[in-house]
Design a protein around this motif. Structure first.
Motif, PDB file in Angstrom:
ATOM      1  N   THR A 117       0.846  -1.193   0.000  1.00  0.00           N
ATOM      2  CA  THR A 117       0.000   0.000   0.000  1.00  0.00           C
ATOM      3  C   THR A 117       0.886   1.249   0.000  1.00  0.00           C
ATOM      4  O   THR A 117       2.107   1.167  -0.147  1.00  0.00           O
ATOM      5  N   CYS A 118       0.246   2.396   0.180  1.00  0.00           N
ATOM      6  CA  CYS A 118       0.975   3.661   0.270  1.00  0.00           C
ATOM      7  C   CYS A 118       1.485   3.837   1.694  1.00  0.00           C
ATOM      8  O   CYS A 118       0.707   3.816   2.639  1.00  0.00           O
ATOM      9  N   PHE A 119       2.790   4.028   1.824  1.00  0.00           N
ATOM     10  CA  PHE A 119       3.383   4.160   3.164  1.00  0.00           C
ATOM     11  C   PHE A 119       3.583   5.628   3.557  1.00  0.00           C
ATOM     12  O   PHE A 119       4.186   5.929   4.579  1.00  0.00           O
ATOM     13  N   GLN A 120       3.139   6.541   2.719  1.00  0.00           N
ATOM     14  CA  GLN A 120       2.811   7.923   3.100  1.00  0.00           C
ATOM     15  C   GLN A 120       3.964   8.861   3.437  1.00  0.00           C
ATOM     16  O   GLN A 120       3.725   9.981   3.869  1.00  0.00           O
ATOM     17  N   ARG A 121       5.194   8.433   3.290  1.00  0.00           N
ATOM     18  CA  ARG A 121       6.264   9.300   3.803  1.00  0.00           C
ATOM     19  C   ARG A 121       7.074   9.973   2.691  1.00  0.00           C
ATOM     20  O   ARG A 121       8.048  10.664   2.973  1.00  0.00           O
ATOM     21  N   CYS A 122       6.693   9.770   1.430  1.00  0.00           N
ATOM     22  CA  CYS A 122       7.570  10.221   0.338  1.00  0.00           C
ATOM     23  C   CYS A 122       7.342  11.672  -0.068  1.00  0.00           C
ATOM     24  O   CYS A 122       8.280  12.334  -0.511  1.00  0.00           O
ATOM     25  N   ALA A 123       6.120  12.171   0.068  1.00  0.00           N
ATOM     26  CA  ALA A 123       5.893  13.567  -0.320  1.00  0.00           C
ATOM     27  C   ALA A 123       6.685  14.481   0.616  1.00  0.00           C
ATOM     28  O   ALA A 123       7.275  15.478   0.184  1.00  0.00           O
ATOM     29  N   ALA A 312       9.025  10.616  -9.776  1.00  0.00           N
ATOM     30  CA  ALA A 312       9.877   9.418  -9.793  1.00  0.00           C
ATOM     31  C   ALA A 312       9.667   8.585  -8.531  1.00  0.00           C
ATOM     32  O   ALA A 312       9.918   7.378  -8.523  1.00  0.00           O
ATOM     33  N   SER A 313       9.177   9.237  -7.461  1.00  0.00           N
ATOM     34  CA  SER A 313       8.896   8.481  -6.226  1.00  0.00           C
ATOM     35  C   SER A 313       7.779   7.468  -6.434  1.00  0.00           C
ATOM     36  O   SER A 313       7.638   6.528  -5.645  1.00  0.00           O
ATOM     37  N   TYR A 314       7.010   7.659  -7.498  1.00  0.00           N
ATOM     38  CA  TYR A 314       5.933   6.699  -7.757  1.00  0.00           C
ATOM     39  C   TYR A 314       6.447   5.330  -8.182  1.00  0.00           C
ATOM     40  O   TYR A 314       5.672   4.417  -8.471  1.00  0.00           O
ATOM     41  N   VAL A 315       7.768   5.197  -8.155  1.00  0.00           N
ATOM     42  CA  VAL A 315       8.394   3.881  -8.250  1.00  0.00           C
ATOM     43  C   VAL A 315       7.888   2.987  -7.118  1.00  0.00           C
ATOM     44  O   VAL A 315       7.967   1.758  -7.207  1.00  0.00           O
ATOM     45  N   CYS A 316       7.352   3.612  -6.066  1.00  0.00           N
ATOM     46  CA  CYS A 316       6.758   2.836  -4.956  1.00  0.00           C
ATOM     47  C   CYS A 316       5.800   1.788  -5.499  1.00  0.00           C
ATOM     48  O   CYS A 316       5.694   0.696  -4.958  1.00  0.00           O
ATOM     49  N   LYS A 317       5.097   2.132  -6.596  1.00  0.00           N
ATOM     50  CA  LYS A 317       4.057   1.218  -7.104  1.00  0.00           C
ATOM     51  C   LYS A 317       4.653  -0.055  -7.699  1.00  0.00           C
ATOM     52  O   LYS A 317       3.934  -1.042  -7.883  1.00  0.00           O
ATOM     53  N   THR A 318       5.958  -0.035  -8.018  1.00  0.00           N
ATOM     54  CA  THR A 318       6.551  -1.288  -8.509  1.00  0.00           C
ATOM     55  C   THR A 318       6.658  -2.317  -7.386  1.00  0.00           C
ATOM     56  O   THR A 318       6.621  -3.517  -7.637  1.00  0.00           O
ATOM     57  N   THR A 463      -6.107   4.334  -7.907  1.00  0.00           N
ATOM     58  CA  THR A 463      -6.542   5.731  -8.057  1.00  0.00           C
ATOM     59  C   THR A 463      -5.464   6.720  -7.631  1.00  0.00           C
ATOM     60  O   THR A 463      -5.317   7.785  -8.231  1.00  0.00           O
ATOM     61  N   GLU A 464      -4.700   6.385  -6.618  1.00  0.00           N
ATOM     62  CA  GLU A 464      -3.575   7.257  -6.251  1.00  0.00           C
ATOM     63  C   GLU A 464      -2.541   7.275  -7.377  1.00  0.00           C
ATOM     64  O   GLU A 464      -1.906   8.297  -7.637  1.00  0.00           O
ATOM     65  N   SER A 465      -2.405   6.134  -8.057  1.00  0.00           N
ATOM     66  CA  SER A 465      -1.501   6.098  -9.207  1.00  0.00           C
ATOM     67  C   SER A 465      -1.990   7.039 -10.306  1.00  0.00           C
ATOM     68  O   SER A 465      -1.203   7.634 -11.040  1.00  0.00           O
TER      69      SER A 465
HETATM   70 FE1  SF4 Z   1       2.511   6.833  -1.096  1.00  0.00          FE
HETATM   71 FE2  SF4 Z   1       3.961   6.175  -3.227  1.00  0.00          FE
HETATM   72 FE3  SF4 Z   1       3.410   8.746  -2.660  1.00  0.00          FE
HETATM   73 FE4  SF4 Z   1       5.147   7.289  -1.200  1.00  0.00          FE
HETATM   74  S1  SF4 Z   1       5.347   7.919  -3.389  1.00  0.00           S
HETATM   75  S2  SF4 Z   1       3.594   8.690  -0.417  1.00  0.00           S
HETATM   76  S3  SF4 Z   1       4.115   5.308  -1.178  1.00  0.00           S
HETATM   77  S4  SF4 Z   1       1.956   7.147  -3.258  1.00  0.00           S
END
Ligand code: SF4
Ligand code: FE
Length: 505
Positions: A117-123, A312-318, A463-465
């Motif tokens: 899931t989204c771990f919320q700390r990247c923004a 580029a942080s959306y690499v989280c989705k991989t 949807t977050e993607s």
């Molecule tokens: Fe969540 Fe990905 Fe955003 Fe990190 S980059 S806060 S995991 S959606």
């Protein structure tokens, strides 16, 4: 009502930090969120202790994992900070090289694998990078002292190992109007007054990922600003429990499953994401924590830099894609279908899509360029391509996972029926797949795929993607700006021998 006293509105910068105790472990992190004087609304109720709420807790667990990973795999999830001359959690590290950005991406993929899931700390992490360079550039032009303030804030942030949330998206009201033209001025966050000690802001930040799970929130402009929008060009650091703040919790698909008994039907009982609307009513920010106030011409550049990092942080989705490839392969095996060539081919397709996302993210980090403040920023074109891939490929990966799961994923009876004395034995008899695989394993894998493609964590995976870090059109605009089509026409004209149109070069 919440019994814990709210700190005084005009609390000084020093006192704000004095309330924090350094966090080391994941358990310290969870403890740090307890007994905070925060007003949180969910299902029309003021929540007494968010940490213990069944819908909120999985999102805290996901963020906790960022601390646990730093303990379990320090090489991946920590870095040396020159600022405090000590190792720090990589989610608070100021990127000093392209290698730091690549390491960040690897950590994000791993975090996705661990949480699904989204771990919320990247923004917040990407905000740390943006602020380093933007405060430096504002100071160079205006002779302000924002960069020193930023460095001082970061020293405290790193020593205390806090979670920084990014409050960027204003509600925006009428999209055809500028911030200063809105019927209600609060539809964009703005400075309402200034005193000797600091400034006061009013407004709201929407879709705030992990807002309630953050110790500090950085409020910052959501888009370009003109001279008339000066009061809206504000960046400041606010403790999550400052006086005047209200959190209204976002609903997610199937979130009430978290309130049911049992864990199987939850699909991913431990982890979830979090999105909140945060309302700021006359919230005070001492000068020490103000990092932009009126330098409107930097708002656009700040947003552009943020998107270069964050797309580029959306690499989280991989990492989530890895879980889904694994889930699809496992359920195919449980069904006895794993040797079919079309199943293998679908897994190949899922992997190809997932690795395509990864390659654009990693390439964007490798191609990072140095900014005047000394830190590095992701290549913008490749970061936008990464995020644009993310608006599409997880949907196709999910479609294929659903294909491999079969229809049982959405017709499966409840966990309670499996436990029932009459219905349970029938279900275990007729929903058997491969003989050596317990029916419960099949149930769990199907619920996990449901969770990620239809349920609560489809918010994080799908949807977050689509909309996180800017909706698809936002990336297409950046790709249009960066695609240099005139230069490319020149290459074609040269090779075709039609003579170069020099004006274009
Ligand atoms: Fe969540 Fe990905 Fe955003 Fe990190 S980059 S806060 S995991 S959606
Ligand atoms: Fe996000």
């Amino acid at each position: 009502m919440n019994a814990i006293a709210t700190p005084p509105r005009e609390e000084s910068a020093e006192r704000r930090w004095a309330r924090f105790k350094p966090i080391v472990t994941g358990d310290d992190y969870v403890a740090s969120l307890r007994n905070r004087p925060v007003s949180v609304y969910l299902f029309g109720e003021l929540i007494a202790e968010p940490v213990d709420h069944p819908i909120i807790r999985p999102s805290i667990n996901a963020l906790k994992q960022t601390y646990d990973l730093a303990t379990e795999d320090p090489e991946l999830a920590t870095a040396h900070s020159d600022l405090i001359d000590a190792p720090v959690n990589r989610f608070l590290h100021i990127v000093g090289s392209p290698g730091d950005l690549v390491a960040k991406n690897r950590m994000q993929r791993r975090m996705g694998q661990l949480t699904g899931t989204c771990f919320q700390r990247c923004a917040g992490l990407d905000t740390v990078s943006v602020l380093h360079s933007i405060t430096y550039d504002i100071d160079a032009k205006h002779g302000t002292t924002y960069h020193q303030r930023y460095l001082e804030f970061m020293r405290h942030a790193q020593k205390n190992n806090i979670v920084l949330g990014a409050g960027m998206t204003d509600p925006k009201g009428d999209r055809s109007k500028r911030p200063s033209e809105q019927a209600d001025p609060d539809l964009f966050m703005h400075v309402t007054r200034r005193t000797e000690q600091g400034i006061y802001v009013t407004g709201a930040k929407a879709h705030m990922t992990g807002g309630l799970n953050s110790h500090w929130i950085c409020v910052m402009p959501t888009m370009n600003m003109g001279e008339k929008d000066k009061d809206y060009a504000v960046v400041g650091m606010v403790p999550g429990d400052a006086a005047g703040m209200t959190y209204i919790y976002g609903r997610q698909s199937c979130d009430t499953r978290a309130m049911e008994a049992g864990e199987i039907d939850k699909g991913n009982a431990k982890f979830g994401g979090q999105e909140v609307l945060v309302v700021f009513d006359d919230v005070f920010i001492p000068h020490e924590h103000v990092l932009m106030d009126g330098e409107y011409e930097f708002a656009q550049e700040m947003v552009a830099r943020f998107t270069s990092y964050h797309r580029a942080s959306y690499v989280c989705k991989t990492g989530l894609g890895d879980v889904l490839v694994g889930a699809a392969a496992t359920i195919a095996e449980y069904n006895g279908a794993d040797q079919a060539s079309h199943i293998k081919d679908k897994l190949v397709e899922m992997t190809h899509l997932n690795e395509t996302i990864y390659s654009s993210a990693i390439a964007s980090s490798h191609e990072a360029k140095q900014l005047p403040s000394g830190i590095f920023m992701n290549d913008s074109m490749l970061a936008n391509v990464c995020k644009h891939n993310v608006t599409r490929f997880p949907y196709e990966i999910s479609r294929l996972a659903q294909d491999l799961a079969g229809g049982l994923m959405v017709t499966l009876p409840s966990e309670q029926d499996f436990d029932h004395e009459v219905a349970g034995p029938m279900l275990r008899k007729y929903l058997m797949g491969r003989a050596n695989v317990p029916v419960e394993h099949r149930q769990r894998l199907l619920r996990l795929i449901e969770n990620m493609t239809l349920g609560r964590n489809a918010v994080g995976y799908l949807t977050e993607s689509m909309h996180g870090a800017g909706s698809p059109q936002a990336q297409r605009i950046q790709i249009l700006r960066g695609m240099e089509v005139e230069r490319k026409k020149g290459y074609a004209e040269d090779l075709a021998g039609v003579g170069r149109n020099e004006e274009r070069v």
